[in-house]
Design a protein around this motif. Structure first.
Motif, PDB file in Angstrom:
ATOM      1  N   THR A   1       0.819  -1.218   0.000  1.00  0.00           N
ATOM      2  CA  THR A   1       0.000   0.000   0.000  1.00  0.00           C
ATOM      3  C   THR A   1       0.848   1.261   0.000  1.00  0.00           C
ATOM      4  OG1 THR A   1      -0.086   0.091   2.417  1.00  0.00           O
ATOM      5  CG2 THR A   1      -1.823  -1.171   1.296  1.00  0.00           C
TER       6      THR A   1
ATOM      7  N   GLN B   1     -10.218   0.235   9.835  1.00  0.00           N
ATOM      8  CA  GLN B   1     -10.544  -0.795   8.860  1.00  0.00           C
ATOM      9  C   GLN B   1      -9.241  -1.433   8.358  1.00  0.00           C
ATOM     10  OE1 GLN B   1     -13.928   0.214   5.983  1.00  0.00           O
ATOM     11  NE2 GLN B   1     -13.320   2.248   6.687  1.00  0.00           N
ATOM     12  N   ASP B   2      -9.334  -2.691   7.996  1.00  0.00           N
ATOM     13  CA  ASP B   2      -8.146  -3.441   7.576  1.00  0.00           C
ATOM     14  C   ASP B   2      -7.367  -2.742   6.463  1.00  0.00           C
ATOM     15  OD1 ASP B   2      -8.692  -5.394   9.421  1.00  0.00           O
ATOM     16  OD2 ASP B   2      -9.571  -6.803   7.987  1.00  0.00           O
ATOM     17  N   GLN B   3      -8.078  -2.075   5.574  1.00  0.00           N
ATOM     18  CA  GLN B   3      -7.402  -1.464   4.422  1.00  0.00           C
ATOM     19  C   GLN B   3      -6.430  -0.353   4.809  1.00  0.00           C
ATOM     20  OE1 GLN B   3     -10.125   0.966   1.941  1.00  0.00           O
ATOM     21  NE2 GLN B   3     -11.642   0.675   3.556  1.00  0.00           N
TER      22      GLN B   3
END
Length: 290
Positions: free
Chosen positions: A19, A242-244
């Motif tokens: 990411t 959130q995981d993202q």
């Protein structure tokens, strides 16, 4: 994956997470002063990725302090007793038989209740347990960017209220502990003071905007009622983790980790009862959030 050394950097090797949030830096020896071009590349990688790990760094405390000073002046750690003779170094030690909750177990950005919260925190692993002990990081910039333009516009003028009262106040969670703790925590009415900062902070290097709040230290929003603050902050806190937006860091012995408190929050996991965990920590002074 293309190494950043092939493009953005000429000297150091930077291996980012998929990411872009979180990266590993090799090709440097932090036990000696870094030449100016190398230090500049390290600072650029830290600003870009938010969390950077330096594996296999056999640092003395003198070397840790020297690298901290190279990144900026020392920050102030108000509610934890420092190491004897080392006023700017905290020893984060948890003995195998300790029953107290592991330190840093709630989502937070270090010392955000200060007028000038630390820009960076540096943490070096001395003794790493064989299980547990991961540190989770939240990318507060990407979390902000994922909000709708309408929500971003609503948040733009707001100021969040920060306080250390919940953990460090006279009636805070540490004051109420009954289990023995090796680390010496200082609880005080001083921790109950409040300061306001922009709820959305602009990074002084990258120019990116990020949510500058956390469940541990943010106690309200200026100008909103208690229920209104709770509703807004509750939504944002759930959104941010959130995981993202999360990077999970797994420790190795002799690793130095440095993170940017201006655009991240973090949480220290437990799961290593029965094992010694020993870390040394410093902070780098920051600026007033804008």
């Amino acid at each position: 994956m293309l190494r950043e050394a092939d493009s953005a950097h000429r000297i150091i090797q930077v291996e980012p997470q998929p990411t872009g949030f979180g990266a590993e830096i090799t090709g440097v020896d932090l036990s000696h002063p870094l030449p100016a071009p190398v230090l500049a590349e390290v600072k650029a990688a830290w600003a870009r990725h938010g969390v950077v790990a330096f594996p296999d760094q056999p640092l003395s405390l003198d070397a840790l302090e020297a690298f901290t000073l190279a990144m900026g002046g020392f920050g102030h750690d108000p509610f934890i007793k420092p190491m004897p003779g080392r006023p700017n170094v905290l020893e984060l030690r948890r003995e195998p038989d300790e029953k107290a909750t592991n330190f840093g177990a709630g989502w937070h950005s270090d010392w955000s209740f200060q007028d000038r919260p630390p820009a960076a925190t540096l943490l070096r692993s001395e003794v790493t347990p064989p299980v547990g002990g991961d540190t989770l990081f939240c990318d507060c910039a990407r979390a902000y960017e994922a909000l709708s333009p309408t929500m971003q516009g609503m948040l733009a003028p707001l100021r969040a209220i920060h306080s250390a009262a919940r953990p460090y106040g006279a009636q805070g969670s540490f004051a109420k502990e009954t289990a023995q703790r090796t680390m010496q925590i200082i609880t005080s009415a001083e921790a109950e003071k409040t300061r306001t900062h922009p709820l959305v902070r602009t990074h002084p290097v990258t120019g990116r905007k990020a949510l500058f709040i956390s469940p541990v230290y943010t106690v309200g929003v200026e100008g909103l009622t208690g229920p209104e603050s709770d509703a807004l902050l509750g939504f944002l806190f759930k959104h941010m983790v959130q995981d993202q937006f999360i990077y999970r860091h797994r420790w190795k012995a002799g690793m130095l980790l440095m993170w940017d408190n201006r655009c991240t929050m973090h949480l220290a996991e437990g799961g290593y009862d029965g094992h010694l965990r020993l870390m040394h920590r410093t902070t780098v002074a920051g600026d007033a959030p804008v």
